[in-house]
Design an enzyme around this catalytic site. Structure first.
Site, PDB file in Angstrom:
ATOM      1  N   HIS A  61      78.174  70.097 -55.622  1.00 33.54           N
ATOM      2  CA  HIS A  61      76.827  70.165 -55.049  1.00 33.54           C
ATOM      3  C   HIS A  61      76.612  68.924 -54.177  1.00 33.54           C
ATOM      4  CE1 HIS A  61      72.480  70.068 -54.714  1.00 33.54           C
ATOM      5  NE2 HIS A  61      72.524  71.383 -54.930  1.00 33.54           N
ATOM      6  N   GLU A  90      75.559  75.680 -48.628  1.00 35.94           N
ATOM      7  CA  GLU A  90      74.270  74.996 -48.711  1.00 35.94           C
ATOM      8  C   GLU A  90      74.212  73.896 -47.662  1.00 35.94           C
ATOM      9  OE1 GLU A  90      72.311  75.551 -52.779  1.00 35.94           O
ATOM     10  OE2 GLU A  90      73.494  73.732 -52.869  1.00 35.94           O
TER      11      GLU A  90
HETATM   12  P1  PGA Z   1      66.466  74.106 -53.000  1.00 42.61           P
HETATM   13  O1  PGA Z   1      67.831  73.556 -53.631  1.00 42.61           O
HETATM   14  O2  PGA Z   1      66.407  75.589 -53.252  1.00 42.61           O
HETATM   15  O3  PGA Z   1      65.380  73.344 -53.713  1.00 42.61           O
HETATM   16  O4  PGA Z   1      66.522  73.794 -51.541  1.00 42.61           O
HETATM   17  C1  PGA Z   1      69.024  74.256 -53.505  1.00 42.61           C
HETATM   18  C2  PGA Z   1      70.138  73.437 -54.113  1.00 42.61           C
HETATM   19  O5  PGA Z   1      70.115  72.206 -53.972  1.00 42.61           O
HETATM   20  O6  PGA Z   1      71.041  73.985 -54.771  1.00 42.61           O
END
Ligand code: PGA
Length: 258
Positions: free
Chosen positions: A94, A166
């Protein structure tokens, strides 16, 4: 057909008792949806109690991280081995782990290998920063993160992996912008292309690719409508059980009946 995956990443929120209250309430809002797999990634502390409480037909558990050695003198760490039988998935790489805890490409690769070694499925997060995006480096960053993370795996292992794209500039806690679905489509296409170049198109077809970054009940449908987008990874909006239930029910409207 691939099961869509809707993942709640609770990050460092919800202690053991609030996690239990959440699960009880959430259970009443969401039926078992065929073709949609609901995954919750609580803190390490809440994993064990929740594993006894959740209806496993409805909710699968994930860890948010783990250490790549199976056991030893590594103060403060939790291994993939310790998570066996408690979770099905582990979130690896992440952006918060990469940025705040300095996890480099090789650490992420070793964690992916350790995850398979222990019979668990990785949810591998990849994504570029805002500066990298502006500099036109998105493809290079995605390529490097992907290729290194998968480098010790067999094609059979790659087939089962979950990849969460992401973009860091779109994550809510980094004051994320709302990403346009067409921008996300370009990167998903690139991920599919990269995997098929390395492991063949059959493997690429089976890998599940999620989108993550400020997803909420209003925006989820736009992302799930993208080609080869097999679900979402949700941070902020997953902390409220009603919001998360709405996201799942929307996902079912789009994908569950296919
Ligand atoms: P968010 O986070 O939906 O609050 O943008 C996603 C993540 O960090 O996995």
């Amino acid at each position: 057909m691939k099961k869509n995956l809707i993942v709640a990443n609770w990050k460092m929120h919800l202690n053991v008792s609030s996690a239990s209250i959440y699960i009880n309430r959430f259970n009443k809002e969401v039926p078992v949806h065929r073709n949609i797999e609901v995954v919750i990634a609580p803190s390490f502390l809440a994993i064990q109690p929740l594993s006894l409480e959740v209806d496993h037909r409805k909710i699968k558990l994930a860890a948010q991280n783990a250490y790549f050695k199976d056991e030893g003198a590594f103060t403060g760490e939790v291994s993939f081995t310790m998570l066996r039988d408690l979770v099905k998935y582990v979130i690896i790489g992440h952006s918060e782990r990469r940025l705040y805890f300095h996890e480099d490409l090789e650490t992420v690769r070793d964690k992916v290998s350790a995850c398979y070694r222990n019979g668990l499925t990785p949810i591998l997060c990849i994504g570029e920063t805002k500066a990298e995006r502006i500099a036109g480096e998105t493809k290079r960053v995605i390529h490097d993160q992907l290729i290194t993370a998968l480098s010790n795996l067999t094609a059979e292992e790659v087939r089962g992996i979950v990849i969460a794209y992401e973009p860091i500039w779109a994550i809510s806690t980094f004051q994320g912008e709302v990403a346009k679905p067409q921008d996300i489509q370009r990167v998903i296409d690139f991920i599919v292309y990269q995997i098929s170049e390395l492991y063949g198109s059959k493997v690429a077809e089976e890998v599940r690719i999620l989108y993550g970054g400020s997803v909420n009940p209003d925006s989820v449908s736009g992302y799930l409508a993208l080609e080869n987008c097999d679900g979402a990874l949700i941070g902020g909006a997953s902390l409220n059980y009603l919001e998360f239930a709405k996201i799942i029910n929307k996902a079912y409207l789009i994908r569950g009946k296919e």
